[in-house]
Write an enzyme that holds these catalytic residues in place. Structure first.
Site, short mmCIF file in Angstrom:
data_model
loop_
_atom_site.label_atom_id
_atom_site.label_comp_id
_atom_site.label_asym_id
_atom_site.label_seq_id
_atom_site.Cartn_x
_atom_site.Cartn_y
_atom_site.Cartn_z
N ASP A 68 -17.68 -1.24 31.19
CA ASP A 68 -18.31 -2.01 32.27
C ASP A 68 -18.65 -3.42 31.82
O ASP A 68 -18.59 -3.75 30.64
CB ASP A 68 -19.57 -1.28 32.78
CG ASP A 68 -20.49 -0.79 31.66
OD1 ASP A 68 -20.32 -1.25 30.53
OD2 ASP A 68 -21.36 0.03 31.95
N ASN A 136 -31.66 7.03 34.29
CA ASN A 136 -31.54 7.66 35.62
C ASN A 136 -30.25 8.49 35.74
O ASN A 136 -29.89 8.92 36.83
CB ASN A 136 -31.58 6.60 36.73
CG ASN A 136 -30.40 5.63 36.68
OD1 ASN A 136 -29.52 5.77 35.84
ND2 ASN A 136 -30.39 4.67 37.58
N HIS A 138 -27.14 7.49 34.84
CA HIS A 138 -25.86 6.79 35.03
C HIS A 138 -24.99 6.88 33.78
O HIS A 138 -25.49 6.96 32.66
CB HIS A 138 -26.05 5.35 35.52
CG HIS A 138 -26.57 4.36 34.52
ND1 HIS A 138 -27.65 3.55 34.77
CD2 HIS A 138 -26.13 4.01 33.29
CE1 HIS A 138 -27.84 2.74 33.74
NE2 HIS A 138 -26.94 3.01 32.82
N GLU A 143 -24.09 4.54 39.08
CA GLU A 143 -25.49 4.84 39.35
C GLU A 143 -25.62 6.13 40.17
O GLU A 143 -24.64 6.59 40.78
CB GLU A 143 -26.10 3.68 40.14
CG GLU A 143 -26.17 2.37 39.36
CD GLU A 143 -27.35 2.31 38.39
OE1 GLU A 143 -27.75 3.36 37.85
OE2 GLU A 143 -27.87 1.20 38.17
C1 GLP Z 1 -26.36 0.41 30.18
C2 GLP Z 1 -24.85 0.63 30.08
C3 GLP Z 1 -24.52 2.08 29.85
C4 GLP Z 1 -25.43 2.65 28.78
C5 GLP Z 1 -26.84 2.63 29.25
C6 GLP Z 1 -27.83 3.23 28.27
O1 GLP Z 1 -26.83 0.39 31.47
N1 GLP Z 1 -24.11 0.19 31.21
O2 GLP Z 1 -23.15 2.18 29.48
O3 GLP Z 1 -25.04 3.95 28.47
O4 GLP Z 1 -27.20 1.29 29.50
O5 GLP Z 1 -28.22 2.26 27.35
P1 GLP Z 1 -28.96 2.54 25.99
O6 GLP Z 1 -27.94 3.14 25.09
O7 GLP Z 1 -29.39 1.18 25.52
O8 GLP Z 1 -30.09 3.44 26.29
#
Ligand code: GLP
Length: 241
Positions: A68, A136, A138, A143
């Site tokens: 993404d 949440n 995702h 989402e």
């Molecule tokens: C972001 C990314 C996701 C990731 C998520 C969790 O929103 N788009 O790909 O998995 O955050 O992030 P973290 O690993 O910092 O908790």
């Protein structure tokens, strides 16, 4: 099918994730890697870089596709996912620039760009997809409420996601409101999924992913239908299982 590994420390979590990745790259030097941003895989990427430097593990024939990108941040922005990937991995290994793929958040025709990215993904299925999970539920930026049939598309970020990611920006207002992300179908196409989740903040969502109902309200719960998901957790993230 989940294969679950639980460790005491983030260091051990990262080491396990690295071992999975190293095995694939050694066995298949032209593997297609689906890669993720966020803090969860930073330790994995650090170990890949160290191993490349110390042991010469080569990524010369590896191809990568990222999950993404934020819409509206130029690639040179400090918080673009392109910058994140170059700083944490690509610039420190021998992957060829032409083999690196990230969706663009600044294309003049985002819909067409997403469709083109989708076509490429369908032609180059990931041997492994690295994933983190949002608080949440995702995955990528799919989402809650995203269709399980989704392909690469533009999304509006939930307030919770913008709050979670605000720590990387000076103010909440600076956090982009939209992103382009691989869809659930693209993630599910990967032969193996490598999910990394740590800390108590992820405990509820890890439970929902592994033991909850399969529901579009918890996008990660679709992974219950994937044939091979390696889940690497610390004790806190695994505490509600
Ligand atoms: C972001 C990314 C996701 C990731 C998520 C969790 O929103 N788009 O790909 O998995 O955050 O992030 P973290 O690993 O910092 O908790």
């Amino acid at each position: 099918m989940f294969e679950i590994f639980v460790y005491d420390t983030y260091e051990e979590v990262s080491q396990k994730a690295f071992e999975v990745m190293k095995k694939l790259v050694s066995e298949k030097p032209n593997a297609v890697l689906g890669l993720a941003t966020g803090s969860s895989p930073v330790g994995l990427y650090k170990k890949m870089v160290e191993d490349h430097k110390n042991n010469g593990t080569s990524y010369a024939d590896i191809v990568s596709y990222n999950l993404d990108e934020y819409i509206g941040l130029p690639v040179t922005h400090s918080q673009s996912y392109s910058t994140f990937m170059h700083e944490n991995l690509f610039d420190a290994i021998d992957i060829k620039k032409g083999n690196v793929h990230l969706p663009s958040g600044v294309s003049s025709n985002l819909e067409k760009h997403a469709a083109d990215y989708e076509t490429e993904l369908e032609q180059n299925p990931q041997d492994i997809q690295v994933l983190g999970v949002g608080s949440n539920g995702h995955i990528g930026f799919n989402e809650p409420g995203s269709s399980f049939d989704s392909v690469t598309h533009v999304v509006t970020l939930k307030h919770q996601t913008r709050l979670d990611n605000a720590r990387f920006f000076a103010t909440l207002e600076e956090v982009p409101t939209h992103a382009v992300t691989m869809g659930i179908q693209d993630i599910m196409r990967a032969k193996t999924i490598l999910m990394v989740a740590t800390s108590l903040k992820k405990a509820d969502v890890v439970y929902g992913m592994i033991k909850g109902d399969i529901s579009e309200n918890v996008p990660a719960s679709i992974l219950q239908k994937h044939p091979h998901v390696i889940v690497v957790l610390d004790k806190a993230a695994a505490s509600k299982l």
